[in-house]
Scaffold this motif. Structure first.
Motif, short mmCIF file in Angstrom:
data_model
loop_
_atom_site.label_atom_id
_atom_site.label_comp_id
_atom_site.label_asym_id
_atom_site.label_seq_id
_atom_site.Cartn_x
_atom_site.Cartn_y
_atom_site.Cartn_z
N UNK A 234 0.77 -1.19 -0.18
CA UNK A 234 0.21 0.00 -0.01
C UNK A 234 1.02 1.26 -0.04
N UNK A 235 1.90 1.23 0.90
CA UNK A 235 2.63 2.54 1.01
C UNK A 235 3.51 2.64 -0.54
N UNK A 236 3.83 1.47 -1.03
CA UNK A 236 4.66 1.76 -2.37
C UNK A 236 3.60 2.30 -3.63
N UNK A 237 2.16 1.95 -3.43
CA UNK A 237 1.15 2.30 -4.17
C UNK A 237 0.79 3.72 -4.04
N UNK A 238 1.00 4.10 -2.68
CA UNK A 238 0.38 5.60 -2.49
C UNK A 238 1.36 6.67 -3.39
N UNK A 239 2.38 6.22 -3.60
CA UNK A 239 3.45 7.23 -4.53
C UNK A 239 2.59 7.62 -5.78
N UNK A 240 2.29 6.53 -6.29
CA UNK A 240 1.60 6.60 -7.80
C UNK A 240 0.23 7.24 -7.54
N UNK A 241 -0.37 6.96 -6.67
CA UNK A 241 -1.81 7.21 -6.41
C UNK A 241 -1.70 8.76 -6.06
N UNK A 242 -0.98 9.28 -5.12
CA UNK A 242 -1.06 10.58 -4.75
C UNK A 242 -0.45 11.54 -6.13
N UNK A 243 0.43 10.98 -6.82
CA UNK A 243 1.16 11.59 -7.93
C UNK A 243 0.16 11.96 -8.99
N UNK A 244 -0.65 10.88 -9.27
CA UNK A 244 -1.81 11.05 -10.31
C UNK A 244 -2.60 12.32 -10.03
N UNK A 245 -3.21 12.48 -8.71
CA UNK A 245 -4.15 13.52 -8.37
C UNK A 245 -3.11 14.81 -8.37
N UNK A 246 -1.83 14.73 -7.81
CA UNK A 246 -1.19 15.71 -7.47
C UNK A 246 -0.63 16.63 -8.85
N UNK A 247 -0.67 15.97 -9.85
CA UNK A 247 -0.46 16.53 -11.20
C UNK A 247 -1.55 17.21 -11.57
N UNK A 248 -2.83 16.87 -11.26
CA UNK A 248 -3.80 17.61 -11.64
C UNK A 248 -4.03 18.84 -10.67
N UNK A 249 -3.82 18.85 -9.44
CA UNK A 249 -3.69 19.88 -8.74
C UNK A 249 -2.76 20.98 -9.20
N UNK A 250 -1.58 20.56 -9.34
CA UNK A 250 -0.33 21.11 -10.04
C UNK A 250 -0.49 21.88 -11.21
N UNK A 251 -1.01 21.07 -12.15
CA UNK A 251 -1.51 22.00 -13.52
C UNK A 251 -2.81 22.89 -13.36
N UNK A 252 -3.57 22.68 -12.27
CA UNK A 252 -4.50 23.66 -12.16
C UNK A 252 -4.12 24.94 -11.35
N UNK A 253 -2.99 24.79 -10.85
CA UNK A 253 -2.54 25.87 -10.21
C UNK A 253 -2.83 26.21 -8.80
N UNK A 254 -3.12 24.77 -8.11
CA UNK A 254 -3.60 24.54 -6.82
C UNK A 254 -2.71 24.41 -5.66
N UNK A 255 -1.45 24.06 -6.16
CA UNK A 255 -0.29 23.79 -5.10
C UNK A 255 0.37 25.10 -4.92
N UNK A 256 0.43 25.57 -3.75
CA UNK A 256 1.14 26.72 -3.53
C UNK A 256 2.42 26.35 -2.63
#
Lengths: 309, 102
Positions: A234-256
């Motif tokens: 699960x811990x190993x999978x979390x990286x890909x899971x969180x990255x998948x959505x973080x990319x969306x947040x990043x491209x939408x300018x939500x990461x400060x």
């Protein structure tokens, strides 16, 4: 300058206590950022995802070095978790923040109840933290892989003698699921695991958590994966899971970056310290304290969801 | 000459173990480098007196401008570089692992 240091300290506190209690950082970090620092919920979720990736990636490295994680199973399930995360990352921008706050309140309540159930157990396994630096330390000390539980639920579903009860040798694999098994265990209900992984990805993307609260129990209880393997995978999978959505947040300018930077550094430091001292502390008092804190946080989130906060 | 099934299984297992060790090393070292980059950015940000919690716009993400930001000592460049690196690590892990284990 003070605010930056406060964010580092806040992140460190979330990482430390999350690590000591076997929680992922996100469950503590998002309420901290929103309720204490006044960061908008969606922005807090984005920041939390970055912190989750940092700690889980370091952890995954250690688990893989110790050959605890099931790489093949993880790679299959994370495909579905990533799909859920991509969907969740998109849905997060459609949903009202009040709805997100309501969902968070539900998850926090679930975590608090799981922690309380775990705290009532007379004997319980040592809970190590999200940073699997922990695991490395333990592996050295005990000369065998530690059992780092990444969230309260993982501990709550722990079965005594989980690994030992399973047969050492299994018949030759005949199905795809059979090829994903490991030493002494075979994978069951793979399709259910795939569906649940989509759900884990959704939860992760919407709330900025790792999703271990879904993945670990599903792998352990439903799919027959030993707890320590389920936790590591699960811990190993979390990286890909969180990255998948973080990319969306990043491209939408939500990461400060000014909030994500200090927070991620703080969480990394806190989780690393927590993982090193987890085995030496009696966390029972801490756990009950956190049940109260998490329930109070759930209450505050519910108020926010209802427009009262 | 074909290898006996036992030897083949052992060889496969050894290859998988080697890949896991390689991926593990990449993840651990990569995380430290990423956190190091973010830390440099945070220190520069604190030194510049930036208040991260002040309301208002924050620097947008622009991948192409990160090298220039780093060269000019802009804290934002270091933080973005660390964030991008840490997000690339799990993807890199999948790419490396999928070459061999699946």
């Amino acid at each position: 300058m003070i605010a930056g240091l406060v964010l580092v300290a806040g992140g460190a506190a979330a990482g430390l206590f999350g690590s000591l209690l076997g929680l992922g950082g996100g469950v503590l970090l998002v309420p901290l950022l929103t309720l204490v620092f006044g960061v908008p919920l969606r922005e807090a979720v984005a920041v939390s995802l970055v912190a989750v990736i940092v700690t889980s990636t370091a952890g995954a490295g250690v688990y893989l070095r110790r050959h605890v994680a099931n790489l093949r199973l993880g790679m299959v399930l994370e495909l579905f978790a990533a799909m859920g995360a991509l969907a969740g990352g998109t849905i997060a921008f459609v949903l009202d923040e009040q709805v997100l706050a309501g969902l968070f309140a539900v998850v926090l309540t679930w975590v608090a109840l799981s922690m309380a159930r775990q705290g009532r157990r007379p004997t319980e396994p040592a809970v190590a933290g999200a940073s699997a630096d922990t695991g490395a330390e333990r592996a050295t000390d005990d000369e065998e892989p530690a059992v780092p539980a990444l969230d309260a639920v993982a501990g709550a579903v722990a079965l005594d003698g989980d690994d030992q009860a399973r047969p050492e040798t299994l018949p030759a694999p005949v199905t795809f699921a059979d090829t994903l098994g490991g030493d002494g265990y075979r994978i069951g209900r793979l399709r259910f695991g795939m569906l649940a992984s989509i759900g884990a990805g959704l939860v992760s993307a919407l709330l900025g958590v790792g999703g271990g609260i879904v993945k670990v129990p599903v792998m352990n209880v439903a799919m027959g994966v030993p707890l320590k393997v389920a936790t590591a995978t699960s811990n190993m999978m979390i990286g890909i899971t969180a990255t998948s959505s973080a990319v969306i947040y990043l491209l939408r300018g939500e990461i400060n970056p000014f909030i994500a930077g200090p927070t991620a550094v703080g969480v990394f430091i806190g989780a690393s310290i927590g993982s090193r001292i987890a085995g030496r502390l009696d966390v029972r008092f801490l756990r009950w304290l956190f049940v109260i804190v998490v329930l109070y946080t759930a209450f505050e989130m519910a108020r926010r969801a209802l427009g009262l906060g | 000459m074909t290898q006996p099934a036992g030897q083949q299984a052992t060889a496969t297992r050894q290859a998988a173990t080697a890949i896991e060790s390689l991926v593990a090393q990449i993840l651990v070292v990569g995380t430290y480098v990423a956190v190091g980059l973010i830390l440099v950015g945070v220190v520069l940000m604190l030194a510049a007196g930036t208040d991260p919690l002040s309301p208002g716009a924050y620097p947008p993400f622009d991948l192409a401008s990160i090298p220039a930001q780093i060269r000019s000592g802009d804290p934002t460049g270091f933080i973005w570089a660390g964030i991008v690196l840490v997000m690339a690590l799990p993807i890199g892990r999948v790419v490396v692992a999928s070459q061999v284990s699946v």
